[in-house]
Each structure stands twice: as C-alpha cells, then as structure tokens.
Design a protein around this motif. Structure first.
Motif, short mmCIF file in Angstrom:
data_model
loop_
_atom_site.label_atom_id
_atom_site.label_comp_id
_atom_site.label_asym_id
_atom_site.label_seq_id
_atom_site.Cartn_x
_atom_site.Cartn_y
_atom_site.Cartn_z
N VAL A 40 27.65 26.05 4.71
CA VAL A 40 26.69 26.93 5.40
C VAL A 40 25.41 26.14 5.58
CG1 VAL A 40 25.23 28.99 5.20
CG2 VAL A 40 27.64 29.10 4.50
N ALA A 41 24.87 26.15 6.80
CA ALA A 41 23.57 25.53 7.06
C ALA A 41 22.60 26.61 7.52
CB ALA A 41 23.71 24.45 8.14
N LEU A 42 21.38 26.53 7.00
CA LEU A 42 20.31 27.41 7.49
C LEU A 42 19.43 26.56 8.39
CD1 LEU A 42 19.21 29.44 4.31
CD2 LEU A 42 21.16 29.81 5.84
N SER A 43 19.20 27.05 9.60
CA SER A 43 18.51 26.20 10.57
C SER A 43 17.45 26.95 11.35
CB SER A 43 19.54 25.63 11.57
OG SER A 43 18.91 24.80 12.51
N GLY A 44 16.41 26.21 11.69
CA GLY A 44 15.46 26.68 12.68
C GLY A 44 15.90 26.14 14.02
N GLY A 45 14.97 25.53 14.74
CA GLY A 45 15.28 25.11 16.10
C GLY A 45 15.72 23.66 16.23
N VAL A 46 14.93 22.90 16.96
CA VAL A 46 15.34 21.56 17.39
C VAL A 46 15.65 20.63 16.21
CG1 VAL A 46 14.59 19.54 18.68
CG2 VAL A 46 14.06 21.83 19.53
N GLY A 47 14.76 20.58 15.21
CA GLY A 47 14.98 19.69 14.07
C GLY A 47 16.24 20.05 13.31
N GLY A 48 16.40 21.34 13.03
CA GLY A 48 17.58 21.80 12.31
C GLY A 48 18.84 21.58 13.12
N ALA A 49 18.73 21.76 14.43
CA ALA A 49 19.90 21.63 15.30
C ALA A 49 20.47 20.22 15.27
CB ALA A 49 19.53 22.03 16.73
N LYS A 50 19.58 19.24 15.05
CA LYS A 50 20.06 17.85 14.99
C LYS A 50 21.02 17.66 13.82
CE LYS A 50 16.22 15.21 16.99
NZ LYS A 50 15.29 14.09 16.70
N ALA A 52 27.98 38.55 7.70
CA ALA A 52 28.83 37.35 7.76
C ALA A 52 28.18 36.18 7.02
CB ALA A 52 29.11 36.98 9.22
N LEU A 53 26.85 36.14 7.03
CA LEU A 53 26.16 35.09 6.27
C LEU A 53 26.31 35.35 4.77
CD1 LEU A 53 24.21 32.75 5.72
CD2 LEU A 53 22.31 34.34 6.14
N LEU A 54 26.09 36.59 4.35
CA LEU A 54 26.22 36.93 2.92
C LEU A 54 27.63 36.65 2.44
CD1 LEU A 54 24.11 40.23 2.74
CD2 LEU A 54 23.39 37.85 2.36
N SER A 55 28.58 36.97 3.30
CA SER A 55 29.98 36.75 2.96
C SER A 55 30.28 35.25 2.83
CB SER A 55 30.84 37.43 4.03
OG SER A 55 32.14 36.96 3.99
N ALA A 56 29.74 34.46 3.75
CA ALA A 56 29.97 33.01 3.69
C ALA A 56 29.34 32.42 2.43
CB ALA A 56 29.41 32.34 4.94
N VAL A 59 18.86 37.59 1.19
CA VAL A 59 19.17 36.18 1.45
C VAL A 59 18.83 35.31 0.25
CG1 VAL A 59 18.67 34.17 2.91
CG2 VAL A 59 18.97 36.43 3.96
N ARG A 60 17.67 35.53 -0.32
CA ARG A 60 17.29 34.73 -1.50
C ARG A 60 18.31 34.94 -2.64
NH1 ARG A 60 12.20 32.54 -2.24
NH2 ARG A 60 10.88 32.65 -0.39
N ASP A 61 18.65 36.20 -2.87
CA ASP A 61 19.63 36.48 -3.94
C ASP A 61 20.96 35.81 -3.65
OD1 ASP A 61 18.02 37.83 -5.60
OD2 ASP A 61 18.76 39.85 -5.09
N ALA A 62 21.36 35.85 -2.40
CA ALA A 62 22.65 35.25 -2.04
C ALA A 62 22.62 33.74 -2.26
CB ALA A 62 22.99 35.58 -0.58
N LEU A 63 21.46 33.12 -2.00
CA LEU A 63 21.34 31.68 -2.23
C LEU A 63 21.36 31.38 -3.74
CD1 LEU A 63 18.62 30.68 0.40
CD2 LEU A 63 21.03 30.01 0.40
N ARG A 64 20.76 32.27 -4.53
CA ARG A 64 20.76 32.04 -5.98
C ARG A 64 22.15 32.23 -6.58
NH1 ARG A 64 15.84 35.34 -5.79
NH2 ARG A 64 14.03 33.95 -5.88
#
Lengths: 338, 338
Positions: A18-28, A194-198, A227-232
């Motif tokens: 799973v990747a968390l991304s913003g725009g152009v920088g993250g897209a790279k 779907a993000l929480l599930s992933a 989201v924070r809880d899911a990451l933890r």
C-alpha cells in the motif's frame, strides 16, 4: 544497503504493498512501485490525497488522483510534471477569450477526464468508483483510490488569509507564508473501506509513505478518522520516503513551509512529524550523516527520481528494506497497542 | 426586383430589424443582415430557437444560439457549417478513450463556450444574460437572444420512436421518417420580453423569418405563447425567406421532412405553413414561375448563400423588399385584428 538486481522482493510470494501518495512527487515513486510490483505479479494499492480536490468551472478536479493515474498510465507530462504529455491548450485560450477563469490550466485532453468524472459523480457514482473506471480505461493494473469518497478540503492559513489549497498552490504560487493548515471535512469523512481493508491484510508486505509533502499531501490523509489507527495496527512495516534532501524539498514548497512553520528542514523533522506511525525512513545519501539523529531504522540511498530507472531503483530499495523488518518487528509493535 | 448598390435601406433612418433564426441556415442570413444593418448604424435583433438545446456531458449546449454567435463573430467554420473555424478535437478523442459519449462532437475551442455558459447558468444567470455576455466578448453588435429563457425541447416523432432533437439530428443523422414534431415545455415557456418589446417597437422596419427549417427551427419559436400574436401585431412587415429551392432544402432535412409529412416541397407550402403570420415571401429565382400560386407579395431572387457577398446581397434585397410595404399595409392588417 545494496539491492539485488532481481525484480523479486523476497523470491517467495508476489508482494502486496500500500502506498499513500499526494500528487506529482508521490506519483513518481508510485510509478516505480507499480513497475516493480507488476513484474512480480504483486498487488499495489495507491491511496491518494483528495484534500487538493476542488470545484472549478463546474467540474470536479482531483489533481492528485490524476497525477497518479496519468503516471501509472504512462501518459503524464515528463517536463511540466502535471497533466498529460502532448497536450494542447485551445480550450484554455478560448475560455480566456470568453472572460472565463484562466488561473488554473486545463489541457484539452486532460479536460476530458474532468468532464467525464464530473458527469459520473453527478450521476451518483462515488469518486472511488469513477477513479477505478478511469484507471481501468488507461489499463492501469494497480488499485488507485481516493483516501475517502467524502469531501476533504485542505485550507492553507497564510499571512494573507485562509486560502483553499489550489488558490494557495496555483493561484498564489505558494508565495504567502504558511501559518497553519487545516482539512475541512476531514473529521466527518469516512476512510475508504478498501484502504482500511488493504492495511488490515495480514499478507501485506509494506506500507510506503511516498515523498509527498507531509503537511499538505499526507496529513489530509492522516486526518481522516481511522487512518492513523489502521497504520498503527497494520502488520506490515510502514516506511516513509523523505521529501527533504539536503535541506531542500525534492519538489514543491515542503521546505519553504517547514521554515515558515518553524520546523527544521531535515529528514529527522519528518520522522518526528510522522511519530509512531512509521517504522523506518528512507533518506537521501546526502543526508546519511544525519541518520544517527533518527531513532528508527534508516535506509540512505539516492531518492531523487530523475528518470524511470531512478523510480524503479528506489522502489526496489524501499521494498527490499521493508523485507528486512519481517513480521516479528510488527508483532512486537502490535503487542504494545491497546 | 433590383436592389440599389447603396448600403442604406431607405436613406433616411438607421434600420431596425428583428430576425427569427434557427441554426446554420438562419445564421447565414443573420450574418448578411448584421453586416448590412451595421453599415447603416441600424439595430439587428436575432431571436434564436432553443428547441435544439440539450444537456450533454453535464453541459448546457445551445447549438442554434452558438451558430448565430459564431457566424456574427466571424469565427464559424465555413466548410463544416457548425462550430468554430480552426478547431481541434483533442478533448473528443480523449473523452472517447475514457468511454465517454462520442456521438456529439465538441471542438476544444467550442467547448470553452459550453463550459462557461453552463457555469454561469448554474450560478443563476439567465440564458439571455449569458448569451449577451458571450456575444459581447466576441464583439458582436447585434442583439442575439434566446426566444425564451425557459426550457423548450423539440421532440421528433419518428417511425423508430420519439427522439429528442439532437438524437434525431446528430445521433440518427435525420434518417428515421418523421411523423410529427412537438415542443416539450413550449406551452409553459415565457417569451423573451426583449423579443416582444422589439416586435412592438413602432419604429421596427422588418421582421425576417430566416431560411431555417420551419418545422424544426421556426415552429418551436412560434410555439411559445405570445410570439404568434406579437408577429401579427407588429407594424413592420413580416417576411419569410424560403428554405426550399427548386424542390429541395437549402440545407438540412427540410425537404425530407416535408415529404414524410405529406407536404408538397415548395415555397407555396411554406407560405401556407406560416399562414397569416407573414406578409411576404422571398423565393429563389428558380421558383419564380410558382409565384402566381402564392397569394402574397413575392420577391424572387438568388437565395442560395455560398459566400459573404451572397449573404449581404440577400440581406439587402430582403430589407429593400420590406421597405416597399411601408406602414400602410400593416395598418390595414392591424385593423383586422381583434
């Protein structure tokens, strides 16, 4: 750390990331991850910031989602950094001739996406659903999703007032000094199931926080309840890639904003910002000497992505780094959670 | 009848003219009228059919208004007959790539008008207001207005079912046989007050029914309550220009529809269709021999407009013809009204 030349991460099973991304920088980096993970028949989920979304000319614009979709579709403009390659601008010129708003550029081809998305949203489809449709039309294998289907709007508090993100970013070209950032609607938004599930998938191999702006692009993702809880709770290692190289931003106003907010412009400050959400960080080789200040595993390598080979190499390194943690580390972390 | 070479109609006062127009065919004569009337510092009002308007891709499209605006702005495409000259089609191609609706072509430049109009309508502006803004941006002197600000939708009853106008005209390319035509919303629509006011102006010199399709383009105008009465009451002569030349349409499916409806394809049938609304008709020289069948003043001249000079020449002839009536004729008619 040296990576192996093999395209496989662990040589055993197709990787799930799973990747968390913003725009152009993250897209790279998302493009690098997609290429590497597809070669291994793995599964990449890119959850994208929607805090930059806005209504413009009666259209729903999702700049970060589009940057990731265009990157993974292989049609993003390599020089401009946003929008589609081989673009034309006849719509914009005609719009300006009619006295329409010209401050936000929309290419003729790019416009088709905004028109089609807006139409489908108005027909009652969710942003997730529409994004999946668009990605499929571009033959993108990865799952690209908005982090939420509910409206979240990044508001930049500056010395010239509170500006909606695009007014600050495009309209004012990031010139006003930032005093704070808020995410309107975030506390009411429902995280994409779907993000929480992933993230809850016990077979997940890594969570990557792309080198997007932590304050403008990743924080609106983290501001959504759950989201924070899911990451933890995820059993996979969570690895951030630093958006700061040698005291400057990889791209965009990250360093400028950090200075304005009184934050030291360093990978250590990024680690401190993400706190207990991350298990490790990838920094640039130029910042290797700083690693001793960081109380987490650090991988120092070249993180500036000029070309496709750079993107793939960084993706491979990040995934390989993730594998060095194994499940045991996360199990320990899990035990500390309530 | 021979026209004078002078650009003035009567050599005394700047002419005031109202034209009722559909799309491309009407726009040609409207352009001729505009050029001739502007040269005399006169005032042209073009009231345009909105029965062809429709919502497409979430945008409000007004094809007939746009044809008139583009013609008078001098930017209509001379070969294609609709849309803007020097157009590009990158939006359409990208839209089709996304699985969007490709049956109705929208050029990149043309699209700007639809986006800007839709936005302004959504902001609460009337179609009249938005049309005036757009025409002003194109430096059009004439007053171009929708015949109503309320929705009127031309529905074509065919052997394959009832089709909204654009589905019949563009989608099915006028192939289904027409059994009847209706104008949804017309009976509830309020005629544009500015049109009624222009028709009531005692200084009005002529009302011209452009050579648009009487059944598809002019009838939806006449179906709006108050328009027929205003035409009957105006003191200016009402002159129709035949859309039929030598048994065929000047443009589009007029002749085909007349045959399908069991109507003889002739200027006499057009006169019969308009009935007491018109005071005279302009027919093509090729149909001059038929004039004896028509119980109204007839001007026979070249009405096929290939080039700008044709358009201006026909406009001059129509206006000169109008002057031969004078106020006395209409006064007589007025006396017959209740």
């Amino acid at each position: 750390m040296q990576t192996e030349d093999s395209s496989s991460i662990d040589g055993r099973k197709p990787p799930r990331v799973v990747a968390l991304s913003g725009g152009v920088g993250g897209a790279k980096l998302a493009l690098g991850l997609d290429t590497v993970i597809r070669a291994d028949d793995g599964r990449l989920t890119v959850a994208v910031n929607t805090g930059d979304d806005f209504e413009h000319l009666g259209l729903h614009i999702s700049p970060d989602l589009d940057s990731v979709v265009y990157a993974l579709a292989g049609i993003s403009d390599p020089l401009r950094g946003w929008g589609r390659a081989n673009e034309s601008w006849n719509f914009m010129r005609a719009l300006e001739g009619l006295g329409g708003e010209g401050w936000f550029s929309l290419g003729d081809r790019d416009l088709a996406l905004h028109v089609e998305r807006s139409l489908r949203l108005r027909q009652g489809n969710s942003l997730s659903h529409v994004t999946a449709h668009i990605a499929a039309r571009f033959n993108v294998d990865a799952t690209i999703m908005p982090v939420t289907d509910d409206p979240v709007r990044t508001m930049v508090h500056t010395d010239t007032g509170i500006l909606p993100f695009q007014r600050y970013f495009v309209g004012e070209q990031c010139k006003p000094a930032v005093q704070g950032i808020s995410f309107a609607g975030a506390d009411q938004a429902r995280a994409n199931p779907a993000l929480l599930s992933a993230l809850a998938d016990p077979a997940l191999d890594a969570v990557v926080l792309c080198p997007s702006n932590p304050y403008l692009s990743i924080d609106p993702i983290l501001a959504i309840p759950g989201v924070r809880d899911a990451l933890r709770r995820t059993t996979a290692p969570v690895i951030a890639v630093s958006p700061i190289v040698h005291g400057e931003s990889l791209k965009g106003p990250t360093a400028k904003i950090m200075r304005e907010l009184g934050i030291e412009v360093s990978p250590a400050a990024i680690v401190s910002h993400y706190g207990d959400l991350i298990d490790a960080i990838v920094v640039d080789s130029q910042d290797a000497a700083e690693a001793f200040e960081i109380d987490l595993p650090v991988l120092a390598t070249n993180i500036t992505m000029h070309c496709m080979a750079d993107k793939e190499a960084l993706a491979r390194e990040v995934l390989h780094f993730a594998r060095t943690f194994g499940a045991s580390h996360r199990s320990t972390l899990q035990e500390c959670l309530p």
